[in-house]
Design an enzyme around this catalytic site. Sequence first.
Site, PDB file in Angstrom:
ATOM      1  N   ARG A 112       0.807  -1.178  -0.202  1.00 13.14           N
ATOM      2  CA  ARG A 112      -0.008  -0.166   0.030  1.00 13.14           C
ATOM      3  C   ARG A 112       0.753   1.118   0.010  1.00 13.14           C
ATOM      4  O   ARG A 112       0.470   2.396  -0.166  1.00 13.14           O
ATOM      5  CB  ARG A 112      -0.743   0.140   1.335  1.00 13.14           C
ATOM      6  CG  ARG A 112      -2.157  -0.750   1.446  1.00 13.14           C
ATOM      7  CD  ARG A 112      -3.314   0.165   1.541  1.00 13.14           C
ATOM      8  NE  ARG A 112      -4.686  -0.253   2.266  1.00 13.14           N
ATOM      9  CZ  ARG A 112      -5.114  -1.462   2.514  1.00 13.14           C
ATOM     10  NH1 ARG A 112      -4.683  -2.540   1.911  1.00 13.14           N
ATOM     11  NH2 ARG A 112      -6.116  -1.436   3.290  1.00 13.14           N
TER      12      ARG A 112
ATOM     13  N   ARG B 114     -21.908  -1.980   5.610  1.00 12.25           N
ATOM     14  CA  ARG B 114     -21.494  -3.361   5.766  1.00 12.25           C
ATOM     15  C   ARG B 114     -21.528  -3.844   7.184  1.00 12.25           C
ATOM     16  O   ARG B 114     -21.062  -3.082   8.075  1.00 12.25           O
ATOM     17  CB  ARG B 114     -20.018  -3.536   5.526  1.00 12.25           C
ATOM     18  CG  ARG B 114     -19.326  -4.690   5.441  1.00 12.25           C
ATOM     19  CD  ARG B 114     -18.114  -4.987   4.419  1.00 12.25           C
ATOM     20  NE  ARG B 114     -16.976  -4.211   5.061  1.00 12.25           N
ATOM     21  CZ  ARG B 114     -15.945  -4.204   4.388  1.00 12.25           C
ATOM     22  NH1 ARG B 114     -15.622  -4.807   3.238  1.00 12.25           N
ATOM     23  NH2 ARG B 114     -14.793  -3.436   4.681  1.00 12.25           N
TER      24      ARG B 114
END
Length: 219
Positions: free
Chosen positions: A93, A127
């Site tokens: 990342r 979610r």
Amino acid sequence: MASRPLFRALIMGPPGSGKGTVSERIAKSFGLKQLSSGEVLRANIRGHTEVGSLAKSFIDKGKLVPDNVITRLILQELKNIDQYSWLLDGFPRTVPQAEELHKIYQLDTVIKLKVPFETIKERLTSRWIHPGSGRVYNTKFNPPAVTGIDDLTGEPLVQRDDDKPETVTLRLQAYEELTQPVLEYYRNRGILEVFSGTETNKIWPHVHAFLSKKLPVLC
Ligand code: AMP
């Protein structure tokens, strides 16, 4: 018969871009081992390991886990699947992570999923998970039979700390700032492939067609 060379791939996309789903489909269709840094971290958190509790303090604040911690962890995991073709999800990342990875493994392709931020924000905040099993629900696309309750155990569902709206904004900002240079790093090496869209099911056929040119299709 000569064996095929091992294939090393990375999938990139902000949290909630559908990279987990696309990764699973790639793994199944092309027989790649899948390694998700987020999953590795969450398994460590569930297992109450030392690295897990360190990582949790960053994840809960919407921050990235320090490069040296995540790099050591993921390179160790990759060693275990060294003899297979694999697909990385969520790592690297940052550029230092990409550089450390490159010292040991050279990627064949980097798949970037490009999804608008508003679409992602809507997805992530809807979610909910069952903490015991890690089962994931989505209040819009995959709701539980009873609101707030796990279908299999009847136990309450929770929202991951990092899926709460205020944390989501921080995660998306951190993702933007830190991963642009990683995309550039791979673009400069000529291995970046960008797939844009708002729906995973519409992006997937393009990813499949692209990989079919490089790998044998299993299903
Ligand atoms: P994910 O499931 O990939 O969104 O990861 C969940 C969280 O784990 C992220 O928001 C980060 O805090 C942490 N994380 C996962 N992968 C990395 C990575 N390569 N570098 C640093 N932190 C990471």
